[in-house]
Structure formats: structure tokens, C-alpha cells
Design a protein around this motif. Structure first.
Motif: not given
Length: 758
Positions: A66-76
Motif C-alpha cells: 500500500d502507498p502508506a507502507v514504508r518498506l526497508q530491506l536490510t542485508l547485513a
């Protein structure tokens, strides 16, 4: 700057975390987030079709936001704890072997990426007035993401508050300081969550930072390429300790289309202005600046994608944070990452005077304070795939070493007991290392577990190993003085008499030349019950029947079929092949027993292997009552798939698991595993398969049966000794096991003629 917009006065205030909840929700300003941990998927080695399916699945996951969702992909890439390779001594006389094997493992692991572990996280968040208001919506988003990740073939699970804070602590303490947070301690201390996870200090300069005792540098990836490669993230993550974060903000579709149309209108206006200038200057008005033409072509294509190809627009920010123990080491790591970026038509740009914002934005909190964004379509974003290759690094006393992942350099440790079906196969051409791989596993099992080990050895290749480990070698041969009684009955079986009658039917079927008729089967079943009647009444070892007793009962029956069977059995009772008409006189209760069948001729080979399988059944049944696992290794396994032995072998593969048995078949003839629908069940019921170098015909069969991609098959095509594919459940890994040759264990394990002679 911290989340309140003022200059932080402490390390705690730099961290953009206001509150963490036990269910895993974290609050940063008005943003509420949760995190998922997911494992890698076999992307690089799967087929083109599967790669496309994985890409499309990842693309659909992004499109579902949804446009209201913030997504963060973290590769550590995190420092892996230096777990000491230790095999505890047992004082059983084999501790010198344990010490040597321990040293071998140390040498092997020192060559791989054992000091780094790769973790993958997906953080999602929404703006809300309170955690209570955010929780239901976050749970719905979580359920949707978990379902889509499951369809991608990757295991995923949510992080609770405790684990999430431990992760943040680990990212902020790359020097290995353990997390000491727990909710009870926090309540008693009155401290905030940030007090528990903050490092001793932050020092931010215009060009880098110090976090505790480590140096660091935050950068962003400037994407200049019109098309990205799916190898970009994989290559960036081949380095040492670092964190790569991809922040994604989906845009409202209607707004994105409207905005793009406005840009095209502005572009048309600029074209008209350029044409007017050209007309006044007296040159061709169709000649426009190259950048204006290229921009216009790209914008029209983008609008078409948004309107007709199910594409969406994302604002993307790719951030990297490298850390190291010294400035020089840090410069080398950043330089290497910059070289990789340039190879993919990108630039790694240091966040000058924004180091604090950059570092805090890579943390898996869903918050991005670096105002550098690039517009990407769904497909362009999905190319930044977080998948590369499965890893298999299980722990525990039953997790055995199987070599190094040939693709990533990580050690492979696996526990077959955790599989739904631990049955196994080791397949490969002569000289590929099949027997060596089986022996290495036997050594590992013997030295580190309490399991019993039984070996069917048709070529007498296991003698040195078994004798070195104090095992019992049972030489089944007409010239041997060691005997195994095929009439031995194990009362630990659920229905011992029925199982033994089934064995005797198979035994007499081979003796009589095959094809027992119903009347003959009835006679054998009757005589089996008669011959054990006295023993069952008083089960002492000296009362155990012999083949001679069965022979006499057959002679007493009225049916002519009984006399025919007795006549066929006479050769094995009083004739030249009477080696099976003796009581067992060897220690078959030894923890390690090897049955040597090499000197059995063609007439006795099948009978010998059938008797061995029966002995193994008895041992598995006895161990089951004692709660002990039994591992069975059948070399030249194709011999057990012929004639009357096939049904017996199939039964073992079907039932051993329930009795604590772990069978392993070793053969070069993969075609024999598909000789009939019944035998093919062995392949289907084996969740552990080690494929070494394969002949061309076998490669085609195995690729089809085990769904192995052409890229994966390359690892079993003209491969070296100990190199191949390990199939563990749904995981397929390329492995390489290069065992040191300057060791006593190697001299015991090798089967090469020249080395054995030497």
C-alpha cells in the motif's frame, strides 16, 4: 540530528527509537514498524524458469504494498562468533583420532567465510497515532508478506521485541559486545530500550564515524544505469562486515501517472522552445538536444509501463554502512564496494556531513532520514533481489560436516535427523569419492555421536577404518570361521515371528531359484512357526534354531512342494555352501560392525546380503527399544536392488525412519534406482542425497527426478573428487570437501589403489 530535530547530547539520543514493545513493534516518532527475518533462496543456481518465477514473486510482493507502507530491506554481513571446533574426549581409546579430526575441521573451516554470517530482514511500517491503532494493520501486512515469502520458497518469521532489540544491539556493537536487554531488567532499572542497546560512544565527522572502538563510513548508491543487474546486491555482499539497506516508498498509482504526464507536458514545452530557437537561428528545428530526446523517450516508455504493464513507481534509497577495526581496513572495504558499484554503472557516494543520518537509516527501524531518492518502477526495483544461495549451518552434536559451500565459501553442517526422512544416497562415478564421503561421515558419527553404525561391504574397502575404530569386521565367506545365523530372532520386534517368516520367504525364494508358489509360501510360513515354538517357550541363545532345523521341518511336511524346498535347501545345510548353518559366533553388538561380503561367489552373494539386511533389522529393533539411533551404510547399493533383495531394501527405506534407523545407499548406477516403480520409492524417500561426478546418462535421469537445474548440474559434470551437490530436503548446495592428505585418517579412508598399496 535525532528524531526530535535537535542535536543529540548522548549516544542514546542518536538512535531513532522511542519505544519498543514485546510483540516486536517499534516506535520512531509517529512511525510504527515490525521486522521479519527471512532465509536465502537458491536463486543463482536455479533454472532460468525458476529464476523468472522467483523474480516475479518478489515483484508481486513489492506491487502488493500500500502507498502508506514504508518498506526497508536490510542485508547485513555480521561477525560470526568464533565457535571453537571442539570434539569432547570420551576416554574410550579413540581420543587421538578425535584430536586429529578436530584439527582437520579447524584447517578446513579456516579456508572459508566462517567469520561472517549473512542475515536478511524485511522491515515494514506505517504512520499511526498509537501502537494500539497500528497493531491490527501491521499484523495484516505481516501476514501478507509471510505468505508471499513462503510462496517464494524462503522461510520467514517475525521478530519479537526481545530479538529485535538484540539485533539492533548487535548492529551497533560490531565488536561483539552481547546484548543484555530483557523486559524485567528494564522495568526495574527505569532505563529506556536505547540505554541497553547504545554503544559506549558515537563520534561523527564529515567523512565517517566511530562507533565504540570501530571505524565506519556511511554511503549511498547512486544508480545511473538505465537497467540494473540482478548480481548487484550479491556482489556487494561478498565482502566483510557491512550493512546494506534498501528503503522503498510506493507511490499512489494515480498520482504517479498524473505527475509523469505533467513532466511530459513540461518536456513538450521545452521542445517547442528549442524548436523556436532553432528556427530563429536558421538550422533544422528537428535537431533537439540529445538529453532532451533521451529523457522524452524514457518518460513515454515509463508512462506506458505504468498504464499497461502493471508497473508501479517507488522512491528508492540504497544505503551502505561499512565498519572495520582500523581506518586502512575500512578504506579497503569501501574501495572494493565502490569498484563493484562502478562495474554495474553505479556510484558509491560517501554521505559527507550526513554520517549520523546514514548510519541510523541503515538500522532496521524503517526510518530513512537521508533525503536522496531515485524513482524506480516495480521491475527495476525487483531486480535488486536479496536472494543468492541457501546456506546450511546447523548446530548440535548430530550436525555433521559435509564440506564447504562451493558458491559462497561457508562451511556446511547438517543434521540428517532433523529431516522428515533421513534416508540417504551417495551417488557418483568410480573415482568421484563416494566411499570416501561415506567413510568421512562414519568417522564423524563415531567420534561425535552415540549412534551405532552398520556397514554392508561387498568390496572389503572398510576394514582399515573399522579396525582403527575398534569395530567388528564379520567376514562372511565359505572359508571364514566367522558365522552369522540367518535364523536369529529378535524378540524386540513388534511382531518378530511374522517378520522372520517374511525373511525366510525371501531366503527360500533365492535358494529355490525364484517364483515361490502360494502352496510353498504357506508351507514356509507353517514351518517358521513350528521351528521357533521351542525357542519362544524358553528364549535362551543355545536354543536358537539353525537352518538345519527348518530343513528337517520341511521334510516332515506332507506336501511335495515342501520336499522340493528341502532339497533346494540341502546345499546350504549339509552341502558345500553350509556357512549359514551355524550359530552366530561374532560380536554383532559392537557399536561399529562391518559385514565383509567380498569372497561370496555369485551363488551366495544375494543370500549373504539378505542375511546382512536381516541382522541389521534385528539391530535396529533392539536399538529402538534402547532409544538409540542406528546408521546403516550399504556400499555397491545396486546389488541390493536385484531379484528378491529389492523388496527387502524398499521395505528398509520405508520403515527404518520410524525405528530410529538412518540408511545410506552408495552406488554408481543411478539407473538401478528407477528399475521399477517400487524401487524408485527409494529415491523419493531419501531427503539426503550427495551427488558427486555423474555420467552423462545419469545426469539426465537425476536432473529430471530430483528437479536439478542445468546450472546446478554443472557441479556434477566433470567435477573433481569430493565435489558435487548436496540435497538436504528442499535445499540444494554445491559442496567441495578437500580432505587433508597428510593425516592418518586420510590414509585409513582412501580407496585409491596406489595409496592403499603405499
Amino acid at each position: 540530528m535525532n528524531i526530535f530535530g535537535k542535536k543529540p547530547l548522548s549516544a542514546q539520543e542518536s538512535i531513532p527509537l522511542e519505544r519498543a514493545f514485546p510483540d516486536g513493534i517499534c516506535r520512531s516518532g509517529g512511525l510504527y514498524t515490525k521486522s521479519l527475518r527471512f532465509r536465502d533462496a537458491n536463486y543463482e543456481l536455479c533454472s532460468d524458469e525458476d529464476q523468472t518465477a522467483l523474480f516475479e514473486g518478489w515483484r508481486e510482493l513489492l506491487n502488493s504494498l500500500d502507498p502508506a507502507v514504508r518498506l526497508q530491506l536490510t542485508l547485513a554481513n555480521l561477525p560470526a562468533p568464533e565457535e571453537p571446533v571442539s570434539i569432547p574426549p570420551r576416554g574410550d581409546g579413540f581420543d587421538p583420532v578425535r584430536r586429529e579430526y578436530e584439527e582437520i575441521l579447524r584447517r578446513q573451516l579456516a579456508q572459508g567465510n566462517r567469520h561472517v554470517r549473512r542475515e536478511k530482514y524485511l522491515t515494514f511500517g506505517i504512520e499511526a497515532e498509537s501502537a494500539k491503532a497500528a497493531r491490527p494493520r501491521l499484523e495484516r501486512i505481516e501476514a501478507g508478506l509471510l505468505e508471499r515469502l513462503r510462496k517464494l520458497g524462503t522461510e520467514a518469521g517475525p521478530l519479537d521485541g526481545q530479538v529485535r532489540l538484540e539485533l539492533l544491539c548487535e548492529l551497533l556493537h560490531m565488536d561483539g559486545v552481547p546484548a543484555r536487554f530483557d523486559w524485567e531488567r528494564q522495568a526495574l532499572s527505569g532505563l529506556s530500550e536505547r540505554d541497553f542497546i547504545a554503544p559506549s560512544s558515537f563520534v561523527f565527522t564529515g567523512r565517517g564515524f566511530r562507533m565504540g572502538e570501530r571505524y565506519g563510513e556511511a554511503s549511498f548508491l547512486q544508480i545511473m544505469a538505465s537497467e540494473l543487474s540482478d548480481r548487484l546486491l550479491a556482489e556487494l555482499l561478498e565482502g566483510e562486515e557491512q550493512i546494506v539497506s534498501l528503503h522503498l516508498q510506493p507511490l499512489e498509482q494515480a498520482w504517479a501517472v498524473k505527475r509523469l504526464k505533467q513532466q511530459l507536458t513540461d518536456l513538450d514545452r521545452r521542445k517547442i522552445d528549442e524548436q523556436k530557437k532553432a528556427f530563429r537561428a536558421g538550422y533544422d528545428s528537428d535537431i533537439l538536444p540529445a538529453d532532451l530526446t533521451a529523457y522524452g523517450s524514457g518518460a513515454h516508455k515509463l508512462l506506458q509501463d505504468l498504464q499497461s504493464r502493471n508497473e508501479r513507481m517507488f522512491l528508492a534509497t540504497v544505503l551502505l554502512a561499512h565498519t572495520a577495526g582500523s581506518r586502512r581496513e575500512l578504506e579497503n572495504r569501501v574501495s572494493r564496494a565502490g569498484d563493484i558499484a562502478r562495474q554495474h554503472s553505479c556510484r558509491l557516494v560517501r554521505l559527507d556531513f550526513q554520517q549520523e543520518r546514514g548510519l541510523m537509516s541503515v538500522l532496521p527501524l524503517g526510518r530513512n532520514d537521508v533525503e536522496i531518492q531515485r524513482g524506480l518502477t516495480t521491475s527495476s526495483t525487483a531486480v535488486l533481489l536479496p536472494f543468492r544461495s541457501h546456506e546450511l549451518r546447523q548446530t548440535g552434536p548430530d550436525a555433521l560436516y559435509y564440506g564447504m559451500n562451493a558458491l559462497t565459501g561457508y562451511p556446511v553442517f547438517a543434521d540428517r535427523k532433523r529431516l522428515k526422512n533421513p534416508n540417504g544416497l551417495i551417488l557418483g562415478t568410480p573415482g568421484s569419492g563416494k566411499s570416501f564421503a561415506a567413510k568421512r561421515e562414519i568417522v564423524n558419527v563415531f567420534l561425535t555421536t552415540g549412534d551405532d553404525l552398520l556397514i554392508a561391504d561387498p568390496e572389503a574397502e572398510y576394514h582399515p577404518l573399522v579396525e582403527r575404530l575398534g569395530g567388528q569386521v564379520v567376514k562372511i565367506s565359505p572359508s571364514s570361521c566367522q558365522y552369522v545365523n540367518p535364523m536369529d530372532l529378535n524378540l524386540e520386534d513388534e511382531n518378530p515371528l511374522a517378520l522372520k517368516a517374511d525373511f525366510l520367504l525371501s531366503f527360500l525364494d533365492i535358494v529355490a531359484g525364484g517364483g515361490l508358489r502360494p502352496v510353498e509360501k504357506a508351507v514356509v510360513d507353517r514351518c517358521a512357526r513350528l521351528v521357533y515354538r521351542a525357542y519362544l517357550a524358553d528364549p535362551r541363545p543355545e536354543r536358537m534354531p539353525l537352518l538345519e532345523d527348518l530343513y528337517l521341518y520341511l521334510l516332515e511336511q506332507e506336501e511335495p512342494e515342501a520336499r522340493r524346498l528341502a532339497a533346494a535347501l540341502e546345499l546350504y545345510v549339509s552341502g558345500s555352501l553350509s556357512l549359514f548353518n551355524h550359530r552366530t559366533n561374532v560380536d554383532v553388538r559392537n557399536r561399529l560392525v562391518c559385514y565383509d561380503l567380498k569372497e561370496l561367489g555369485k551363488q551366495l552373494k544375494q543370500l549373504g546380503m539378505l542375511v546382512v539386511q536381516d541382522q541389521i533389522w534385528n539391530r535396529v529393533a533392539a536399538n529402538r527399544s534402547a532409544g538409540k539411533s542406528t546408521r546403516y551404510y550399504a556400499d555397491e547399493f545396486h546389488l541390493l536392488l536385484q531379484g528378491g533383495l529389492a523388496a527387502w531394501s524398499v521395505e528398509i527405506w520405508k520403515r527404518f525412519r520410524k525405528w530410529g534407523g538412518i540408511p545410506t545407499g552408495i552406488t554408481q548406477n543411478s539407473k538401478d534406482l528407477l528399475a521399477s516403480p517400487e524401487i524408485s520409492n527409494i529415491l523419493e524417500n531419501s531427503d539426503f542425497v550427495l551427488l558427486l561426478n555423474q555420467a552423462a546418462g545419469d545426469r539426465e535421469i537425476l536432473a529430471r527426478q530430483l528437479r536439478i537445474s542445468p546450472r546446478q548440474m554443472e557441479y556434477v559434470t566433470q567435477s573433481g573428487e569430493g565435489e558435487g551437490l548436496l540435497i538436504y530436503g528442499d535445499t540444494i548446495l554445491p559442496v567441495a570437501d578437500r580432505f587433508p592428505r597428510d593425516t592418518e585418517l586420510y590414509r585409513i579412508l582412501t580407496t585409491k589403489f596406489q595409496e592403499v598399496q603405499a
